[in-house]
Design a protein around this motif. Structure first.
Motif, PDB file in Angstrom:
ATOM      1  N   ALA A   5       0.872 -12.865  -1.903  1.00 34.80           N
ATOM      2  CA  ALA A   5       1.839 -11.882  -1.415  1.00 34.80           C
ATOM      3  C   ALA A   5       1.441 -10.494  -1.905  1.00 34.80           C
ATOM      4  CB  ALA A   5       3.239 -12.238  -1.923  1.00 34.80           C
ATOM      5  N   PRO A   6       1.677  -9.486  -1.084  1.00 37.55           N
ATOM      6  CA  PRO A   6       1.351  -8.132  -1.525  1.00 37.55           C
ATOM      7  C   PRO A   6       2.131  -7.777  -2.793  1.00 37.55           C
ATOM      8  CG  PRO A   6       2.133  -8.132   0.763  1.00 37.55           C
ATOM      9  CD  PRO A   6       2.285  -9.517   0.227  1.00 37.55           C
ATOM     10  N   ASP A 123     -21.665   0.463  -8.230  1.00 38.71           N
ATOM     11  CA  ASP A 123     -21.703   0.323  -6.777  1.00 38.71           C
ATOM     12  C   ASP A 123     -20.405  -0.207  -6.184  1.00 38.71           C
ATOM     13  OD1 ASP A 123     -24.276   1.290  -6.837  1.00 38.71           O
ATOM     14  OD2 ASP A 123     -25.194  -0.697  -6.793  1.00 38.71           O
ATOM     15  N   GLY A 124     -19.587  -0.840  -6.987  1.00 34.15           N
ATOM     16  CA  GLY A 124     -18.328  -1.335  -6.470  1.00 34.15           C
ATOM     17  C   GLY A 124     -17.480  -1.984  -7.536  1.00 34.15           C
ATOM     18  N   CYS A 125     -16.178  -1.787  -7.414  1.00 28.47           N
ATOM     19  CA  CYS A 125     -15.187  -2.458  -8.254  1.00 28.47           C
ATOM     20  C   CYS A 125     -14.136  -3.027  -7.317  1.00 28.47           C
ATOM     21  CB  CYS A 125     -14.503  -1.477  -9.208  1.00 28.47           C
ATOM     22  SG  CYS A 125     -15.589  -0.684 -10.402  1.00 28.47           S
ATOM     23  N   THR A 126     -13.662  -4.226  -7.635  1.00 28.80           N
ATOM     24  CA  THR A 126     -12.601  -4.832  -6.841  1.00 28.80           C
ATOM     25  C   THR A 126     -11.533  -5.401  -7.764  1.00 28.80           C
ATOM     26  OG1 THR A 126     -13.757  -6.958  -6.730  1.00 28.80           O
ATOM     27  CG2 THR A 126     -14.093  -5.429  -4.886  1.00 28.80           C
ATOM     28  N   VAL A 127     -10.321  -5.453  -7.234  1.00 29.62           N
ATOM     29  CA  VAL A 127      -9.195  -6.115  -7.890  1.00 29.62           C
ATOM     30  C   VAL A 127      -8.645  -7.097  -6.869  1.00 29.62           C
ATOM     31  CG1 VAL A 127      -6.911  -5.852  -8.921  1.00 29.62           C
ATOM     32  CG2 VAL A 127      -8.660  -4.089  -9.316  1.00 29.62           C
ATOM     33  N   ALA A 128      -8.701  -8.383  -7.185  1.00 28.98           N
ATOM     34  CA  ALA A 128      -8.268  -9.440  -6.270  1.00 28.98           C
ATOM     35  C   ALA A 128      -8.951  -9.294  -4.907  1.00 28.98           C
ATOM     36  CB  ALA A 128      -6.744  -9.445  -6.135  1.00 28.98           C
ATOM     37  N   GLY A 129     -10.223  -8.902  -4.917  1.00 32.27           N
ATOM     38  CA  GLY A 129     -11.001  -8.761  -3.704  1.00 32.27           C
ATOM     39  C   GLY A 129     -10.846  -7.431  -2.989  1.00 32.27           C
ATOM     40  N   GLU A 130      -9.891  -6.614  -3.413  1.00 32.11           N
ATOM     41  CA  GLU A 130      -9.672  -5.313  -2.778  1.00 32.11           C
ATOM     42  C   GLU A 130     -10.581  -4.261  -3.402  1.00 32.11           C
ATOM     43  OE1 GLU A 130      -6.342  -1.774  -2.411  1.00 32.11           O
ATOM     44  OE2 GLU A 130      -5.677  -3.744  -3.089  1.00 32.11           O
ATOM     45  N   PRO A 131     -11.357  -3.553  -2.587  1.00 36.68           N
ATOM     46  CA  PRO A 131     -12.185  -2.480  -3.136  1.00 36.68           C
ATOM     47  C   PRO A 131     -11.327  -1.391  -3.765  1.00 36.68           C
ATOM     48  CG  PRO A 131     -12.903  -3.051  -0.927  1.00 36.68           C
ATOM     49  CD  PRO A 131     -11.596  -3.753  -1.165  1.00 36.68           C
ATOM     50  N   VAL A 132     -11.788  -0.907  -4.888  1.00 42.87           N
ATOM     51  CA  VAL A 132     -11.095   0.121  -5.653  1.00 42.87           C
ATOM     52  C   VAL A 132     -11.580   1.489  -5.210  1.00 42.87           C
ATOM     53  CG1 VAL A 132     -10.995   1.115  -7.985  1.00 42.87           C
ATOM     54  CG2 VAL A 132     -10.724  -1.349  -7.656  1.00 42.87           C
ATOM     55  N   ARG A 133     -10.660   2.435  -5.159  1.00 39.89           N
ATOM     56  CA  ARG A 133     -11.005   3.844  -4.947  1.00 39.89           C
ATOM     57  C   ARG A 133     -10.943   4.523  -6.306  1.00 39.89           C
ATOM     58  NH1 ARG A 133      -7.571   8.249  -3.173  1.00 39.89           N
ATOM     59  NH2 ARG A 133      -5.923   6.708  -2.954  1.00 39.89           N
ATOM     60  N   ALA A 134     -11.926   5.344  -6.618  1.00 42.62           N
ATOM     61  CA  ALA A 134     -11.998   6.007  -7.917  1.00 42.62           C
ATOM     62  C   ALA A 134     -11.012   7.166  -8.003  1.00 42.62           C
ATOM     63  CB  ALA A 134     -13.405   6.528  -8.167  1.00 42.62           C
ATOM     64  N   GLN A 135     -10.434   7.335  -9.172  1.00 43.95           N
ATOM     65  CA  GLN A 135      -9.617   8.503  -9.461  1.00 43.95           C
ATOM     66  C   GLN A 135     -10.509   9.742  -9.392  1.00 43.95           C
ATOM     67  OE1 GLN A 135      -7.957   8.284 -13.378  1.00 43.95           O
ATOM     68  NE2 GLN A 135      -6.680  10.088 -13.127  1.00 43.95           N
ATOM     69  N   GLU A 136     -10.001  10.822  -8.806  1.00 45.48           N
ATOM     70  CA  GLU A 136     -10.794  12.050  -8.735  1.00 45.48           C
ATOM     71  C   GLU A 136     -11.096  12.574 -10.124  1.00 45.48           C
ATOM     72  OE1 GLU A 136     -10.198  15.195  -5.717  1.00 45.48           O
ATOM     73  OE2 GLU A 136      -8.378  14.055  -5.269  1.00 45.48           O
TER      74      GLU A 136
END
Length: 161
Positions: A5-6, A123-136
């Motif tokens: 669940a989301p 090159d990439g970070c994920t949480v529960a398969g979701e790609p993470v966007r970096a904090q500016e």
């Protein structure tokens, strides 16, 4: 396979100051040049007002053989002295891609033996398969996923918020 669940929305403006430390059992993964640098379901999340969460992965779930001590230290008023680590994969060096607290301040002792990674330096970070966007910005290292709501500290002009 059913998807979990989301998660409920979290506003970084509801996070406490001083920061809270929470366990997170979602799968956290860090990749660089095709290598799994970190892969864990035992990460700790630091939640601080105005910042996206930072995930700290236990050393046992990190390819520490790929980390080399890097120059520079910083001081966090809450967590203490941070040291930095270069990530070296196939002779490519990602400068200060990770950091840790060898002897964190009281209240954050659980961070000892854990590493955090800057999403924009791998090159990439994920949480529960979701790609993470970096904090500016290049200092805080927060991980933004779809449940995390800003505005976030870190972009130009926000350092003194």
């Amino acid at each position: 396979m059913t998807r979990p669940a989301p998660r409920p929305q979290e506003s970084v403006w509801d996070y406490p100051r001083p920061p809270a430390l929470r366990q997170d059992d979602r799968r956290v993964r860090v990749e660089c040049r095709g290598e799994a640098v970190a892969d864990s379901t035992r990460a700790l999340r630091v939640l601080e007002t105005s910042h996206p969460p930072v995930f700290y992965v236990p050393a046992a779930d990190v390819r520490t053989d790929l980390l080399r001590p890097a120059p520079g230290r910083t001081w966090c008023e809450w967590k203490g002295e941070a040291r930095y680590w270069d990530l070296v994969v196939d002779d490519e060096v990602r400068a200060q891609a990770a950091w840790s607290y060898a002897q964190p301040s009281s209240g954050y002792a659980a961070l000892a033996g854990h590493f955090a990674f800057y999403p924009e330096r791998v090159d990439g970070c994920t949480v529960a398969g979701e790609p993470v966007r970096a904090q500016e910005g290049d200092f805080y290292g927060g991980w933004i996923t779809r449940e995390i709501q800003g505005p976030f500290k870190g972009a130009p002009g926000t350092r003194s918020w």
